[in-house]
Write a protein that holds these residues in place. Structure first.
Motif, PDB file in Angstrom:
ATOM      1  N   ASP A 229      36.646  42.649  56.711  1.00  0.00           N
ATOM      2  CA  ASP A 229      37.466  42.457  55.513  1.00  0.00           C
ATOM      3  C   ASP A 229      36.669  42.526  54.214  1.00  0.00           C
ATOM      4  OD1 ASP A 229      39.713  42.193  57.073  1.00  0.00           O
ATOM      5  OD2 ASP A 229      39.625  40.000  57.160  1.00  0.00           O
ATOM      6  N   ASN A 230      35.480  41.945  54.198  1.00  0.00           N
ATOM      7  CA  ASN A 230      34.698  41.910  52.954  1.00  0.00           C
ATOM      8  C   ASN A 230      33.686  43.043  52.875  1.00  0.00           C
ATOM      9  OD1 ASN A 230      33.218  40.856  55.052  1.00  0.00           O
ATOM     10  ND2 ASN A 230      32.158  39.338  53.796  1.00  0.00           N
TER      11      ASN A 230
ATOM     12  N   TYR B  76      31.722  39.398  43.112  1.00  0.00           N
ATOM     13  CA  TYR B  76      32.663  38.351  43.527  1.00  0.00           C
ATOM     14  C   TYR B  76      33.287  37.688  42.304  1.00  0.00           C
ATOM     15  CZ  TYR B  76      34.405  34.389  46.276  1.00  0.00           C
ATOM     16  OH  TYR B  76      35.211  33.457  46.891  1.00  0.00           O
TER      17      TYR B  76
ATOM     18  N   GLU C 118      32.107  44.082  49.505  1.00  0.00           N
ATOM     19  CA  GLU C 118      31.037  43.260  48.931  1.00  0.00           C
ATOM     20  C   GLU C 118      29.657  43.814  49.253  1.00  0.00           C
ATOM     21  OE1 GLU C 118      31.170  38.762  48.208  1.00  0.00           O
ATOM     22  OE2 GLU C 118      32.225  39.048  50.099  1.00  0.00           O
TER      23      GLU C 118
ATOM     24  N   ARG D 280      29.091  32.196  44.764  1.00  0.00           N
ATOM     25  CA  ARG D 280      28.821  33.207  45.787  1.00  0.00           C
ATOM     26  C   ARG D 280      27.316  33.382  46.017  1.00  0.00           C
ATOM     27  NH1 ARG D 280      29.849  34.627  50.396  1.00  0.00           N
ATOM     28  NH2 ARG D 280      30.105  36.830  50.903  1.00  0.00           N
TER      29      ARG D 280
END
Length: 655
Positions: A290-291, A191, A294, A76
């Motif tokens: 969606d992320n 992640y 993060e 990531r």
């Protein structure tokens, strides 16, 4: 709290991050080992072989879990190696072009450019999340050279210019104070520890669907569901620690960034108004991407309605009351009614000559407890208190207003040239051209050999306007051109860097402003090309860099002094600041000081933050020794601070 104290906070946050990450890894490994041992640890094996089997099972499980966590984390972090632009695009951000015509986007660009000039940093890449209606923003990158600032469409739709300015100033504090590199590392670590939850869902639900309904595969299908459910439960441990880490690392930094925004703009109304609108607009600061989890720790506001344990920001009313202690929650109702009534609407563009946007009707003033006189008296006091708690080395409001004036007074032809890659290339070359006519033919030959006649003609066309440019506008113009220059191919950028050095090196007595421009641009381009290679915190102490500091102070003293005696006094004041009680011998400035100054600045960049603070204080002593701060001293200090990766300190024209 100043920049260097803030760096100590960043180091403290890093230690907290490491400890919490280690605890999360230990908890996940223990949970997976326990689960696997429970399911597979008691087979038909008997006797001594059972113990050997169990030890191997736990060993392989532990190593496998560690490989997944650290492998996913490294993957990531590597996927974000391009810096801020990679993070912005990962959350569906869309790049705002330099020559944008949309008035909202133009206003956004103008505000960001003004704050960049005031803070002495290159203009970052600018992104917008067009599908996000909540009011939110973030800054990402490894350094100021590869930074990106991304705002939601909600910021453009809901905020006035002052409010947008407050949000952008908040984000620039993260750029200046070293928060961004930690944020990207945190994205990678989160992640990694959340990867098992994703693997569990994939294994349990998708993996089990590969088996048919025959009796032979029934046991395997059940086992698939059991394993998937187990990994999802174990993954929730990673989720818990991930949210906890975000909250622990981010919350205090966000409060400090609010105070920094006040110091940038010298008024609380902007950022406080943005926070109030988050409280009343239906979308708040929430994100739909969606992320979103993060990036939750780097956003201006909460991306989800977390509970108090996992909230990445202080409560909204607490943030508002730090800025405006007199504000009461019931006053939000008045603001909400005004917005619904269409006053200033959800389209908060403010009047600005440079933004070329029509005036909008402002909200009526809210009624403050104790009457208008009390409110008027309290606003300056709160601004002073907030500014006192903000980083003192960040550019003050005077610099901010001056930056706006500098930007608006630039020739339109040069600003237009700064907007596109090829014309920005010609602009950089034009800025490096000598004022001495006898040197230009050789400089023009260098340009023609490196880039061809087309670039040479474009450079010649810009030289006339560039020669009339005040010294205070040269490096801000490079800051404006930087986003366009970064779009050039890597080979062309390397040729540009080499050509600039050759152009400036023609004259043995290089003019200081030419040296500063080339040094700054070369450093920006190098760090932008390889974001992860940007320098990190140094380890050296000030005595190890005595000669380097002496040379830098000598350059500042000589070019800032009116005569040899004043230069010696300024240099001595700087050295006494750095090494009190010692005796010194005057540092004679060598004939070819430029390469030695380059090496000295690189050497000083390896200092500890507390040692860099001493360096900046010493330079300030040299600059202020004669009681006058010249534009040459300001530009040289800007280059030194950029080389040391520190914000430009506050300086007034008369010290």
């Amino acid at each position: 709290m100043d920049f260097f104290a803030r760096q100590a906070k960043v180091r403290s946050s890093t230690r907290v991050l490491v400890v919490l990450f280690a605890l999360a890894v230990i908890a996940i490994v223990f949970a997976v080992d326990f689960f696997v041992f429970t399911v597979f640890g008691h087979p038909w094996i008997r006797g001594d072989h059972l113990g050997v089997y169990q030890r191997r099972l736990i060993t392989f499980t532990t190593l496998g879990v560690l490989a997944v966590i650290f492998g996913c984390a490294l993957y990531r972090i590597r996927s974000l190696s391009q810096g801020g632009s990679a993070v912005a695009e990962d959350v569906d951000g869309v790049l705002v072009p330099p020559d944008v015509a949309d008035p909202k986007l133009k206003q956004l660009r103008n505000v960001i450019e003004e704050v960049a000039i005031a803070s002495g940093t290159p203009v970052p890449d600018i992104y917008v999340m067009p599908q996000e209606r909540g009011i939110n923003a973030f800054a990402a990158g490894y350094s100021a050279s590869d930074a990106a600032i991304c705002v939601t469409q909600g910021c453009l739709d809901h905020l006035t210019r002052d409010e947008l300015q407050g949000v952008i100033a908040h984000e620039f504090s993260h750029v200046l104070n070293g928060d961004m590199r930690l944020n990207i590392r945190l994205m990678g670590l989160l992640y990694g520890i959340m990867a098992l939850s994703v693997i569990g869902r994939q294994f349990g639900w998708s993996g089990s669907s590969r088996f048919d309904d025959s009796e032979r595969d029934a046991d395997r299908k059940v086992m698939g569901y059991v394993l998937g459910l187990g990994f999802i439960v174990i993954g929730s441990i990673g989720y818990f620690f991930g949210r906890l880490i975000q909250a622990a690392v981010a919350r205090e930094r966000e409060a400090l960034a609010d105070a920094s925004a006040v110091q940038f703009t010298r008024q609380t109304a902007g950022i406080a108004g943005a926070l109030k609108k988050i409280a009343v607009v239906p979308e708040g600061s929430l994100l739909d991407v969606d992320n979103r989890h993060e990036v939750a720790h780097m956003m201006f506001g909460d991306v989800d309605p977390f509970n108090s344990w996992f909230a990445t920001h202080p409560p909204l009313m607490q943030r508002i009351r730090v800025l405006e202690p007199w504000f009461r929650e019931e006053q939000l109702l008045s603001l909400e009614q005004s917005l619904r009534g269409g006053l200033n609407g959800y389209h908060g563009l403010a009047t600005s000559d440079d933004d070329a946007t029509p005036a909008k009707k402002e909200l009526p003033p809210l009624e403050w407890p104790g009457g208008a006189d009390v409110a008027t008296a309290v606003v300056p006091a709160v601004a002073v208190v907030a500014a006192a708690s903000a980083p003192s080395n960040v550019a003050p409001a005077a610099n901010f207003q001056q930056a706006r004036a500098v930007r608006q007074s630039m020739p339109s032809s040069l600003i237009a040239a700064a907007r596109k890659p090829e014309s920005a290339l010609a602009l950089a070359l034009a800025l490096a051209m000598s004022e001495h006519e006898e040197l230009r033919p050789r400089q023009r030959r260098f340009i023609a050999n490196a880039f061809g006649d087309d670039v040479l003609c474009a450079t010649d066309a810009l030289v006339t306007d560039e020669m009339t440019l005040p010294a205070a506008q040269r490096m801000p113009l490079i800051a404006l051109a930087f986003p366009a220059l970064k779009q050039l191919p890597e080979g062309r950028l390397e040729t540009l860097s080499t050509t600039l050095e050759a152009i400036v090196g023609i004259d043995p007595q290089v003019e200081l402003d030419d040296y500063c421009l080339v040094r700054l641009l070369r450093m920006y381009l190098r760090e932008a090309a390889k974001p992860r290679s940007a320098p990190v915190e140094g380890k050296k102490k000030i005595p190890a860099c005595r000669e380097s500091l002496s040379l830098v102070c000598a350059v500042v003293a000589v070019y800032g002094g009116s005569d040899d005696a004043s230069a010696r006094r300024a240099w001595l004041a700087a050295m006494n600041q750095a090494f009190p009680g010692e005796t010194f011998q005057w540092q004679t400035l060598p004939m070819e000081w430029q390469p030695k100054l380059d090496r000295a600045l690189d050497d000083l960049d390896g200092l500890l933050p507390v040692a860099k603070e001493i360096v900046i204080q010493s330079l300030q002593s040299a600059i202020q020794a004669d009681g006058v701060v010249t534009s040459t001293e300001k530009e040289l200090l800007r280059v030194v601070c950029a080389s040391l990766h520190c914000p430009v300190p506050q300086l007034s024209e008369a010290a």
